[in-house]
Every structure is written in structure tokens, then in C-alpha cells.
Scaffold this active site. Structure first.
Site, PDB file in Angstrom:
ATOM      1  N   LYS A 113       0.858  -1.194  -0.003  1.00 49.12           N
ATOM      2  CA  LYS A 113       0.030   0.004   0.021  1.00 49.12           C
ATOM      3  C   LYS A 113       0.933   1.277  -0.045  1.00 49.12           C
ATOM      4  O   LYS A 113       0.513   2.256  -0.696  1.00 49.12           O
ATOM      5  CB  LYS A 113      -0.762   0.064   1.223  1.00 49.12           C
ATOM      6  CG  LYS A 113      -2.028   0.868   1.170  1.00 49.12           C
ATOM      7  CD  LYS A 113      -2.960   0.855   2.483  1.00 49.12           C
ATOM      8  CE  LYS A 113      -3.624  -0.369   2.591  1.00 49.12           C
ATOM      9  NZ  LYS A 113      -4.517  -0.433   3.815  1.00 49.12           N
ATOM     10  N   ARG A 143      -3.157   3.246   8.712  1.00 47.16           N
ATOM     11  CA  ARG A 143      -3.313   2.165   7.724  1.00 47.16           C
ATOM     12  C   ARG A 143      -2.130   1.065   7.719  1.00 47.16           C
ATOM     13  O   ARG A 143      -1.073   1.571   7.394  1.00 47.16           O
ATOM     14  CB  ARG A 143      -3.548   2.685   6.358  1.00 47.16           C
ATOM     15  CG  ARG A 143      -4.186   3.744   6.282  1.00 47.16           C
ATOM     16  CD  ARG A 143      -4.625   4.384   4.662  1.00 47.16           C
ATOM     17  NE  ARG A 143      -5.202   3.679   3.820  1.00 47.16           N
ATOM     18  CZ  ARG A 143      -5.242   3.758   2.679  1.00 47.16           C
ATOM     19  NH1 ARG A 143      -4.695   4.785   1.986  1.00 47.16           N
ATOM     20  NH2 ARG A 143      -6.023   2.721   1.650  1.00 47.16           N
ATOM     21  N   GLY A 175      -5.975 -10.611   6.677  1.00 52.58           N
ATOM     22  CA  GLY A 175      -6.152 -11.181   7.908  1.00 52.58           C
ATOM     23  C   GLY A 175      -5.540 -10.203   8.782  1.00 52.58           C
ATOM     24  O   GLY A 175      -5.358 -10.254  10.186  1.00 52.58           O
ATOM     25  N   MET A 192      -4.631  -5.994  10.525  1.00 47.48           N
ATOM     26  CA  MET A 192      -5.469  -5.141  11.232  1.00 47.48           C
ATOM     27  C   MET A 192      -6.226  -4.271  10.430  1.00 47.48           C
ATOM     28  O   MET A 192      -5.623  -3.905   9.328  1.00 47.48           O
ATOM     29  CB  MET A 192      -4.592  -4.216  12.220  1.00 47.48           C
ATOM     30  CG  MET A 192      -5.385  -3.591  13.051  1.00 47.48           C
ATOM     31  SD  MET A 192      -4.412  -2.134  13.716  1.00 47.48           S
ATOM     32  CE  MET A 192      -4.616  -0.903  12.611  1.00 47.48           C
ATOM     33  N   ARG A 233      -3.631  -1.086  -6.543  1.00 47.26           N
ATOM     34  CA  ARG A 233      -2.497  -2.168  -6.683  1.00 47.26           C
ATOM     35  C   ARG A 233      -2.923  -2.787  -7.994  1.00 47.26           C
ATOM     36  O   ARG A 233      -4.079  -2.655  -8.508  1.00 47.26           O
ATOM     37  CB  ARG A 233      -2.688  -3.070  -5.398  1.00 47.26           C
ATOM     38  CG  ARG A 233      -4.223  -3.797  -5.406  1.00 47.26           C
ATOM     39  CD  ARG A 233      -4.379  -4.359  -4.055  1.00 47.26           C
ATOM     40  NE  ARG A 233      -5.829  -4.537  -3.753  1.00 47.26           N
ATOM     41  CZ  ARG A 233      -6.367  -4.657  -2.740  1.00 47.26           C
ATOM     42  NH1 ARG A 233      -5.471  -4.740  -1.743  1.00 47.26           N
ATOM     43  NH2 ARG A 233      -7.710  -4.599  -2.518  1.00 47.26           N
ATOM     44  N   HIS A 291      -8.659 -32.848   2.847  1.00 47.82           N
ATOM     45  CA  HIS A 291      -8.729 -34.013   1.713  1.00 47.82           C
ATOM     46  C   HIS A 291      -9.622 -33.850   0.789  1.00 47.82           C
ATOM     47  O   HIS A 291      -9.153 -33.919  -0.620  1.00 47.82           O
ATOM     48  CB  HIS A 291      -9.265 -35.325   2.654  1.00 47.82           C
ATOM     49  CG  HIS A 291      -8.982 -36.734   1.707  1.00 47.82           C
ATOM     50  ND1 HIS A 291     -10.248 -37.100   1.048  1.00 47.82           N
ATOM     51  CD2 HIS A 291      -7.940 -37.471   1.233  1.00 47.82           C
ATOM     52  CE1 HIS A 291      -9.884 -38.194   0.574  1.00 47.82           C
ATOM     53  NE2 HIS A 291      -8.652 -38.425   0.451  1.00 47.82           N
ATOM     54  N   GLU A 321      12.823 -44.397  -9.139  1.00 48.07           N
ATOM     55  CA  GLU A 321      11.871 -44.243  -7.914  1.00 48.07           C
ATOM     56  C   GLU A 321      12.199 -44.701  -6.810  1.00 48.07           C
ATOM     57  O   GLU A 321      11.495 -44.673  -5.788  1.00 48.07           O
ATOM     58  CB  GLU A 321      10.655 -44.724  -8.343  1.00 48.07           C
ATOM     59  CG  GLU A 321      10.641 -46.108  -8.694  1.00 48.07           C
ATOM     60  CD  GLU A 321       9.149 -46.498  -9.458  1.00 48.07           C
ATOM     61  OE1 GLU A 321       8.194 -45.866  -8.978  1.00 48.07           O
ATOM     62  OE2 GLU A 321       9.171 -47.493 -10.010  1.00 48.07           O
ATOM     63  N   SER A 358      12.688 -42.671 -16.315  1.00 47.59           N
ATOM     64  CA  SER A 358      11.523 -41.760 -16.192  1.00 47.59           C
ATOM     65  C   SER A 358      11.502 -41.717 -14.598  1.00 47.59           C
ATOM     66  O   SER A 358      11.318 -42.638 -13.818  1.00 47.59           O
ATOM     67  CB  SER A 358      10.324 -42.468 -16.710  1.00 47.59           C
ATOM     68  OG  SER A 358       8.947 -41.923 -16.276  1.00 47.59           O
ATOM     69  N   GLY A 398       9.886 -41.724 -11.417  1.00 47.37           N
ATOM     70  CA  GLY A 398       8.627 -41.873 -10.645  1.00 47.37           C
ATOM     71  C   GLY A 398       8.753 -40.991  -9.300  1.00 47.37           C
ATOM     72  O   GLY A 398       8.756 -41.581  -8.313  1.00 47.37           O
ATOM     73  N   ASN A 452       6.330 -40.032  -7.314  1.00 48.84           N
ATOM     74  CA  ASN A 452       5.413 -40.348  -6.377  1.00 48.84           C
ATOM     75  C   ASN A 452       6.357 -41.380  -5.293  1.00 48.84           C
ATOM     76  O   ASN A 452       6.338 -41.171  -4.252  1.00 48.84           O
ATOM     77  CB  ASN A 452       4.170 -41.075  -6.767  1.00 48.84           C
ATOM     78  CG  ASN A 452       3.114 -40.119  -7.679  1.00 48.84           C
ATOM     79  OD1 ASN A 452       3.614 -38.838  -7.529  1.00 48.84           O
ATOM     80  ND2 ASN A 452       2.357 -40.609  -8.510  1.00 48.84           N
ATOM     81  N   ASP A 453       6.700 -42.407  -6.105  1.00 52.20           N
ATOM     82  CA  ASP A 453       7.347 -43.361  -5.035  1.00 52.20           C
ATOM     83  C   ASP A 453       8.554 -42.865  -4.726  1.00 52.20           C
ATOM     84  O   ASP A 453       9.156 -43.131  -3.318  1.00 52.20           O
ATOM     85  CB  ASP A 453       7.721 -44.569  -5.890  1.00 52.20           C
ATOM     86  CG  ASP A 453       6.533 -45.771  -5.635  1.00 52.20           C
ATOM     87  OD1 ASP A 453       5.985 -45.939  -4.504  1.00 52.20           O
ATOM     88  OD2 ASP A 453       5.858 -46.275  -6.685  1.00 52.20           O
ATOM     89  N   TYR A 510      11.371 -34.675 -21.188  1.00 48.02           N
ATOM     90  CA  TYR A 510       9.678 -34.432 -21.125  1.00 48.02           C
ATOM     91  C   TYR A 510       9.355 -34.533 -19.960  1.00 48.02           C
ATOM     92  O   TYR A 510       9.916 -34.970 -18.911  1.00 48.02           O
ATOM     93  CB  TYR A 510       9.179 -35.478 -22.096  1.00 48.02           C
ATOM     94  CG  TYR A 510       9.224 -36.760 -21.750  1.00 48.02           C
ATOM     95  CD1 TYR A 510       8.217 -37.488 -20.753  1.00 48.02           C
ATOM     96  CD2 TYR A 510      10.231 -37.820 -21.999  1.00 48.02           C
ATOM     97  CE1 TYR A 510       8.404 -38.737 -20.074  1.00 48.02           C
ATOM     98  CE2 TYR A 510      10.155 -39.092 -21.598  1.00 48.02           C
ATOM     99  CZ  TYR A 510       9.489 -39.513 -20.734  1.00 48.02           C
ATOM    100  OH  TYR A 510       9.476 -40.820 -20.306  1.00 48.02           O
TER     101      TYR A 510
END
Ligand code: ADP
Ligand code: MG
Ligand code: MG
Length: 907
Positions: free
Chosen positions: A23, A93, A102, A104, A337, A453, A773, A792, A794, A796-797, A879
Site C-alpha cells: 500500500k 493504515r 487477515g 489489522m 494495486r 482431503h 523411483e 523416467s 517416478g 510419487n514413489d 519431457y
């Protein structure tokens, strides 16, 4: 040199937001631009941090600086703060480097007290105005600085209006307001044990302290956590001469956007409220008028405002939002802004602004938020837009959805299977609801936030969701929910709008997004600006990106979908679903139970042609584009009944003397068969299946299995080739940890491939590779690359094993982890660069050292996450591969990564 803690608006500029807050920096910028901004100064974020780290003590010299700047302000305005005869009033301000709801609230009219209120009466000739300003100060100051609960004042105000028999506070006269002031002062004294400070300088200093302190209040801390804003930034405080929009019919206050933030229309948009001060517009106590109607009541100020809006947009080269006040016909700008907007408006504005010559194409492209691209594809509410929502929750996952209410995941699945569109309504969802969620049109929960979730799964799957609609009461047992006297029972229609969080009873009409309509060839939709914007920016992203984008797809349908969205291949074709379905599961079980090689082979003989046909469809759909087929990965017991369920069913059948056993509701089995099955299930049971007999270990344990799959792949490729197609085959072996695993399996499988292709008389090149992985695989990638032509990741694992986090269980504690900043972000969404990312870097570098032609890709969920895509770009991968509907997101993010790099390099 001493640190400077206070800056006049004339001393700052927009690049100083980390010092002056957003501001303050923009007020300074507008001042420099010569726009009409009331004078003022800013106490820096640095001062705030010094105050916080010294245990709530103003840093040395700060108050002196404030005093100097205040005197300067007083000289400029020709009035002194709190002067009993002719007072200067200021606002205090808060303003952090990032906009923070959130924080003041601001305090207006500071400098009024029992004497100066009389001075203000003289100054303005309006007793009513002066006392109204004073009561507003007491109300705001009492609440935000002194900590009195806001409703205490609101109730007193309500009583005053009731007593007088009026509805609107403008109808209260000076006498009423004078009495309210006394009442407000009494409330403050009673609630805090302290008097409202009459000394204006004390008012100011306590005001500054309150803003500094508000940085650490609960709401602000929560907001920063949710929005990943650094706690160490601190907030600035702006002190600014007051202007008054509440001086009568020739005054007012409003907010304006230089363009429409909802639909991108290139015309000013906003609200105006006559005879009102700041807060009144947002608090909705009185009806505002549309901004353009302001011309009817304030023609000169409206003209001037339009001019300034144009100036601001030209200067910031972006859509701005502006707070302004008109005091007796004179326009003042109080804040600006770069404004927030919907994803839709973002694309329209980028497109328009480029056409208007405001920004170049790549600047426009870099402004698009890849994380929100999907929103453009979602359905919107078309008819019944004026309908009244029955509840409002959080807009947890974008898109509108309509369906019949169901109250359990099993029901969602069952109804969806019957072809009924459903909305799954729950208090909260858990991982056990996943199967029902993915069959639902939308998800509605009464508890849980934007990271619950339900919200996370819905966003991941592209399902619209409204979460935390806390007004609704879900009665799972009775299969209904109620809200404010409306009851929605199982099977009743519900409509949810994941863009706005609104929930409607009944069946509202939905419309496909123009982009979806254009893609399916609708000529009208193709004329729409949003489609032109989409085509232009995606084409540019494709032109500049270095990463290729593939999709994770297991069926011809998904493959076609992926191509439509611009996929350049399949980076992960899972084969496990090819083992599902009654006939296939029976064969898989026969394979698992086989006592002899011949029996096992007989099972493979059943599976082979089925798998081959699956692959034929995929190779046809992906003609000439690479398809990475992953050999079977999950543990075999996934194809058998659940251990506990089966054990219970067997025990029950025995106890009741039955010869048949019911498993999982729909499967019936002879008792002796079930007992044999149970023995096998017990035999295969693993304490840690994720770390058990799966991936390449299966290939070693059951060599016939992978051989069958390789044969099916090669037969399919040969067939497609023979029909004139061009299959590009990559065979991927999962979960290898050692070079030897891969070497041995490849040694067994390569001859199978060669022989199959020879038999069929076709030449098809097959690339052999592995997933990286496991941390060990990443660390010995140099060796593994000796026997792999591609890697490749992996992720996640790799994330599970690097952190030792089970993805299925992390839901219980991830929230707490994020809250305590124990992880920077959910590592299953965004690649954890220091750990998992480092493993990837090692593997990429060492793998390429061994084999310079090594192809590198990623096929975890992260392949569709913009931040992770950017990281893959910097790693130099070939890729990324992601779910089909994330393909455009990945294309855009990859283009932006390439452009971002070019921009940084040229600086
Ligand atoms: P927020 O960050 O919550 O928007 P602001 O500091 O912008 O808080 O102030 C709240 C309201 O008070 C805004 O409408 C603003 O325009 C108004 N306001 C702030 N300072 C002044 C001032 N000096 N004169 C008149 N109105 C002001
Ligand atoms: Mg504001
Ligand atoms: Mg895996």
C-alpha cells in the site's frame, strides 16, 4: 549511518514494497505520478521487525522520525494533529508487502478528541459530521487498537437507531451521535479498564503499535501459512491526512477496477457510495451504485477518475484496482494495486493488453497463472444464475456441477455406475472415499478447508468442489442434509459452483466453457475472444518450450483425450488395469496359484491376446508418438480378495455350516476353494506391500509374467505396423534399485521382443528403460544407465521413499507439517527440490555421463504441477508426463519456464 524508519510518500516508489509494504509503495508511486493522493508517510516493515525482535519496543529514533514527518505533514496541510481549534485528522493504515486480509483494519479520523471534535465542527460547519467522525474513530480505534469486540459498538448503534425509529445511520443527528460517543467511550472503559486516549500523539503511537502487533495475530498468521507468505516480512504503517467522503451529497467513496475483474471487459468497473466513508462500501450496510452511474451524480469527478484509471493502467501496464473518495466534488485516490481477477479475465486481459500494445506477447504469456489454466475448461452455471444459494462454502475446486445428492462413497459409485450424475455430500472425506469421489460430478463438504482431503483430491482429479459449507448439517445415517429449513434428501438435485463456493438446491443448467465448445468444433465458440487468447498463448508456449509434454494414459480413450490436449506421447501407460475385469482376474489368479509351469503358461495364454488388443488400441491412437509401457508394478495380492474380509467370511461360513462363502458382497466361492484362497492370501501377505514383492521384483520372481507382457506389446506393435501405423515403443521396468536387476530382466526380455517381432516379420525399434523411483537407483544411476536407454522419474514413489512418507497415510499429519512449516509444501504435489530434486539431479547428471543419449522424463503427479515442471526444465529433462487434463497446464508451464530463463539471462 542510522537506519531510516520513516519515508514520506514523496520519497518512495512502487519497487519498495518490501520496505514500505504494497500500500505504501503504491501510494508513493501515485504521489510521484502527480495523482491526487492525500499527503502522508510510511513507517517501514523494518521498523516493525525491529519492534518485534526487541520484544515489542519501538526501535531507537523511530518515534523522533515519526514526529518529524508528522510536523512536515502538518506544515503542508496547514493544520496540526488534534488541534482543538482546527484539527488535522489522519488515518493509520496497515500495509504488508503482500495484501493480507487477515491483518489489522485501518483506523480513520485519528486526532479527534473531546476538544478537537468541536474544532472540526468549526472547520466544516457541520456538527453532525464532526460527531459522526468521532464516533467512527471510537468504534474503529476501540476495536482494532484497544481490542473491544466489534459487536459491542454495533449493538449500541442499532439501539440508537431503534430508539429513534430510523433504519439508516445517516438519519441520526448530531445530538444522537454525541450521545453515542459517550456510550462508546463508556464501552471502551468498561471493557478494557482504560480510557480512550485523548492525547492525539498517544493515539498515533498506540495505533502504530497495534498495526505492528497485528502482524502476529492469529488471523494474520493463519493467512500467511495458507498463502505461503514469509513470517519475517513484517508490515508497514501508513499515516495519511484524512479526506472525507461523508460530507454530504457532493461527497462519496468507492472502489474501481480499470477493467472488469470477473470477465475481463476492458471498461472500468466498480461501486460508488454517496455520502460515505471508506469502510461503508465494503461493509455493505448501504446499497452502492454501479461505478458508471457515478457520472450521474458526480460528472466532473467521474471524468477525472476515468482519466486517472487510464493513467494508472498505462503506468502499471496491468489492471489496477483503486480506492477513491470524493470530498465535496474533489477526487482523491487512496490506494491502488494490480488487481486480482478470475482465470478467465486473466486470459482475456493478457490478450487485449497485448493487442492494445500495452505489453508484448511474452510478457502477456508470463502473466498467466498455469496453476489456474484448468479453470478455463470447467463448466459454468448458465441458467438460474439469479437463483438464491442455500449455502456458501469455500471455492475449493473450480467448476460448476449438478447431480443427485448421495451421502456415501459407495452410493456415489453405485449410482454413477447406473448412469446417475451425483454430488457426494459429506461432512469431510477420507482416503476411503476416493472411489466414490472420482465417480461424482462434484463434492460438497460441510467441514474442512481449501487444503482438506476433499479439496486436494477434487483439485487433483479436476472435480468441482465446495468445502467447508458450515451452515449445512449432514446426516449421513438419514441420508440427507439440511440448511436453514431446507432439506435435501438422497436423490434430490443439488448444484454446486466451485468457482464461487455457492450451493443451490435443485438442478441449475450448466454450460460448457467456450474453450471446450471451441475444441469440439463449435464455430460460434471459436469466435469468442477467450478461444483466440487460448490459441495464441498456447501456440507461443509450444513454440518456445524445450520440454516435451506427454500424458499418463492407460486406454485408447485416454490416449485420444491426451492428444486432443496436445500430448506428444504417453510417458506412462500402466498395465495393471489390464488385469482387471472378471475374466482377467480369474486368469491372473490361476497364474498366481499355478503349481506347474504348464498351468502358469496356460494362464498367460488367456491374458496375452487380451493385453495385445489393449496395446493395439493405444498404439493406433498414439500413431508415431512414443508410448512408454510400464510392465506390471503392483503386488500380486491386489488381485486377490482382502485378507481380513476373506478370513472372516470363511470363519462365518464354517460356523453356519454353509458350503458357500461370500466375498466382498458380490463374489461367491465354494468353501474349500475359499480356504485355499485364504491360504494363498496369507502366504502372499506383506507387512509393507509398498516395499514388498512388486515392480521389477515381480519380473524376477515370475519371469513368465513380464515375458507375456513384452510379447503382447510386440505383437500389438507388429500388428499396427503391418496395418501401416507407426508404433513407437518404449518398455519401462519399474522400481529397480540395482543395475543387476535391470540387466537380468532385460537379458530375459529382449530376446522375447526380438523373437516376437521376427515371427511377425516386422521391424519396430524398442527402447528399454527404467523408472528412477528409489533413492538407491538415483544414487547409482550412472551404473543403471549402462543398461537403460531412458529414465523416467517416478516421483510419487521417489517422494515416498526419500521422505519415508506413505502417501496413503500422510493425510493424517501433512496438515500439521505444513502448518509448522516442517515441509515447505506438500511434497506429493510439488517436487521437494532440496531432497527429491537433488536425487533427480544426481540421477540425470550421472546417467547422462554414462550415456549421453539417455532420454529423461518424469511421470509422477508432479509432471502436471507448474513449479515442478519449471524444475524439470532447469534439470534439462526431455519431457514431463502428466494426466491428460493437465497437459495444457504443463505445456504452458514449460513455455513459461523457457521464457523465464530467457528473461533472466538477458538481464
Ligand atoms: P484495507 O487495507 O483494509 O483496504 P485501508 O487502509 O485501505 O484498509 O482503509 C480502509 C478504508 O478507509 C478504505 O476504503 C480507504 O479508502 C479508507 N481510507 C483510508 N485512509 C483514508 C484517508 N486518509 N482518507 C479517507 N479515507 C481513507
Ligand atoms: Mg484498502
Ligand atoms: Mg512407482
Amino acid at each position: 549511518m542510522a537506519v531510516k524508519f520513516v519515508y514520506d510518500f514523496e520519497e518512495g516508489n512502487r519497487d519498495m514494497k518490501y520496505l514500505l509494504g504494497g500500500k505504501g509503495a503504491n501510494l508513493a508511486e501515485m504521489t510521484r505520478m502527480g495523482l491526487p493522493v492525500p499527503h502522508g508517510f510510511t513507517v517501514t516493515c523494518e521498523a516493525c521487525n525491529a519492534y518485534r525482535s526487541a520484544g515489542r519496543q519501538f526501535p531507537d529514533g523511530m518515534l523522533e522520525e515519526v514526529a518529524e514527518h508528522l510536523e512536515q505533514l502538518e506544515r503542508g496541510m496547514g493544520r496540526r494533529l488534534g488541534d482543538p481549534g482546527d484539527p488535522l485528522l489522519v488515518s493509520v493504515r496497515s500495509g504488508a508487502p503482500f495484501s493480507m486480509p487477515g491483518m489489522m483494519d485501518s483506523v480513520l479520523n485519528l486526532g479527534l478528541n473531546d476538544q478537537s471534535v468541536e474544532g472540526l465542527t468549526k472547520q466544516t460547519g457541520s456538527e453532525r459530521f464532526a460527531w459522526d467522525s468521532y464516533r467512527r474513530l471510537l468504534q474503529m480505534y476501540g476495536r482494532t487498537v484497544m481490542g473491544v469486540e466489534g459487536h459491542r459498538f454495533e449493538e449500541a448503534l442499532e439501539h440508537a437507531k431503534e430508539a429513534k425509529g430510523v433504519r439508516n445511520d445517516v438519519e441520526l443527528d448530531a445530538g444522537d451521535l454525541r450521545r453515542l460517543v459517550e456510550e462508546f467511550k463508556a464501552i471502551i472503559a468498561a471493557d478494557t479498564g482504560r480510557e480512550f486516549p485523548q492525547d492525539p500523539r498517544e493515539q498515533l503511537h498506540l495505533g502504530i503499535e497495534a498495526v505492528f502487533g497485528s502482524w502476529d495475530n492469529r488471523r494474520a498468521v493463519d493467512y500467511r501459512r495458507k498463502n505461503k507468505i514469509d513470517d519475517s516480512l513484517g508490515t508497514a504503517v501508513n499515516i495519511q491526512a484524512m479526506v472525507f467522503g461523508n460530507k454530504g451529497e457532493d461527497s462519496g467513496t468507492g472502489v474501481a477496477f480499470t477493467r472488469n475483474p470477473a470477465n475481463g471487459d476492458p471498461h472500468p468497473y466498480g461501486d460508488y457510495l454517496v455520502n460515505a466513508q471508506g469502510e461503508d462500501v465494503v461493509s455493505g450496510i448501504r446499497n452502492t451504485m454501479k461505478l458508471e452511474e457515478m457520472g450521474g451524480v458526480q460528472p466532473r469527478a467521474w471524468e477525472e477518475l476515468q482519466g486517472h484509471l487510464g493513467t494508472l493502467e498505462g503506468h502499471y501496464r496491468d489492471m489496477c484496482d483503486v480506492e477513491f473518495t470524493v470530498e465535496q466534488g474533489k477526487l482523491w485516490l487512496l490506494q491502488t494495486r494490480v488487481g486480482k481477477r478470475t482465470a478467465f479475465a486473466e486470459w482475456i486481459m493478457a490478450h487485449d493488453m497485448h493487442n492494445e500494445g500495452l505489453i508484448d506477447l511474452d510478457t502477456a504469456l508470463l502473466r498467466l497463472d498455469a496453476n489456474r489454466l484448468e479453470e478455463l475448461f470447467k463448466k459454468v452455471i448458465a441458467s438460474g444464475a439469479g437463483a438464491e444459494p442455500i449455502a456458501t462454502g469455500l471455492n475449493a475446486s473450480p467448476g460448476a456441477a449438478v447431480g443427485k445428492a448421495v451421502f456415501s462413497a459407495d452410493d456415489a459409485q453405485a449410482w454413477a455406475t447406473r448412469g446417475e450424475p451425483v454430488i457426494l455430500v459429506r461432512r469431510e472425506t477420507t482416503p476411503d472415499d476416493y472411489h466414490g469421489m472420482i465417480r461424482s460430478q462434484g463434492v460438497l463438504t460441510s467441514a474442512g478447508g481449501t487444503n482438506s482431503h476433499a479439496a486436494v483430491v477434487a483439485r487433483g482429479e479436476g472435480i468441482p468442489a465446495v468445502c467447508g459449507a458450515d451452515a449445512i448439517r449432514v446426516d449421513r445415517q438419514a441420508r440427507r442434509f439440511s440448511v436453514d429449513g431446507t432439506t435435501v434428501a438422497e436423490g434430490d438435485w443439488v448444484t454446486i459452483d466451485g468457482f464461487t463456493g455457492r450451493v443451490y438446491a435443485g438442478q441449475l443448467g450448466l454450460a460448457d466453457s467456450p474453450i471446450e465448445r471451441a475444441r469440439s468444433g463449435d464455430p460460434e465458440a471459436r469466435k469468442e475472444k477467450i478461444w483466440q487468447a487460448y490459441e495464441r498463448f498456447m501456440a507461443r508456449a509450444d513454440e518456445v518450450r524445450r520440454l516435451k509434454v506427454r500424458a499418463n494414459a492407460d486406454t485408447p480413450g485416454q490416449s485420444g483425450n491426451a492428444i486432443e490436449r496436445g500430448a506428444e506421447g504417453i510417458g506412462l501407460c500402466r498395465t495393471e488395469h489390464m488385469f482387471l475385469g472378471e475374466e482377467r482376474v480369474a486368469a491372473v489368479r490361476r497364474m498366481i496359484f499355478a503349481d506347474s509351469a504348464a498351468e502358469e503358461q496356460a494362464a498367460y495364454d488367456v491374458l496375452l491376446p487380451l493385453q495385445r488388443d489393449d496395446f493395439v488400441g493405444i498404439f493406433q491412437a498414439m500413431d508415431a508418438k512414443p508410448v512408454t509401457v510400464r510392465l506390471l508394478d503392483p503386488p500380486l495380492h491386489e488381485f486377490l480378495p482382502d485378507q481380513v474380509e476373506l478370513a472372516v467370511a470363511v470363519a462365518l461360513a464354517k460356523e453356519r455350516g454353509r458350503s458357500e462363502v461370500e466375498v466382498g458382497g458380490d463374489e461367491a466361492m465354494a468353501l474349500d476353494e475359499a480356504e485355499q484362497m485364504l491360504a494363498k492370501v496369507n502366504d502372499l501377505h506383506e507387512a509393507n506391500p509398498m516395499l514388498g514383492l512388486r515392480g521389477v521384483r515381480l519380473g524376477i520372481f515370475k519371469p513368465g509374467l513380464y515375458a507375456m507382457q513384452v510379447r503382447a506389446i510386440c505383437e500389438a506393435a507388429a500388428k499396427v505396423k503391418a496395418e501401416g501405423g507407426d508404433p513407437v515403443v518404449e518398455i519401462m521396468i519399474p522400481l529397480a534399485a540395482t543395475r543387476e536387476e535391470l540387466a537380468q530382466v532385460r537379458e530375459e526380455l529382449e530376446p522375447v521382443a526380438r523373437q516376437t517381432l521376427e515371427e511377425k516379420g516386422q521391424e519396430v525399434a524398442v527402447l528399454w528403460g527404467t523408472m528412477i523411483e528409489l533413492p538407491r537407483a538415483a544414487l547409482v544411476a550412472g551404473e543403471i544407465a549402462e543398461v537403460a536407454e531412458f529414465f523416467s522419474f517416478g516421483t510419487n514413489d521417489l517422494t515416498q521413499t526419500a521422505f519415508g512418507f506413505s502417501r496413503d497415510d500422510i493425510g493424517k499429519f501433512l496438515g500439521l507439517y505444513e502448518e509448522r512449516k516442517l515441509v515447505p509444501a506438500n511434497p506429493f504435489v510439488t517436487v521437494d527440490q532440496p531432497g527429491v530434486g537433488r536425487l533427480m539431479r544426481i540421477a540425470a547428471e550421472e546417467g547422462r555421463q554414462t550415456r549421453p543419449t539417455l532420454k529423461l522424463g518424469i511421470c509422477g503427479e508432479h509432471g502436471g504441477d507448474p513449479d515442478s515442471v519449471r524444475f524439470c526444465h532447469t534439470l534439462g529433462l526431455d519431457y514431463v508426463s502428466c494426466s491428460p487434463f493437465r497437459v495444457p497446464t504443463a505445456r504452458l508451464a514449460a513455455g513459461q519456464a523457457a521464457l523465464g530463463e530467457a528473461t533472466t539471462a538477458s538481464k
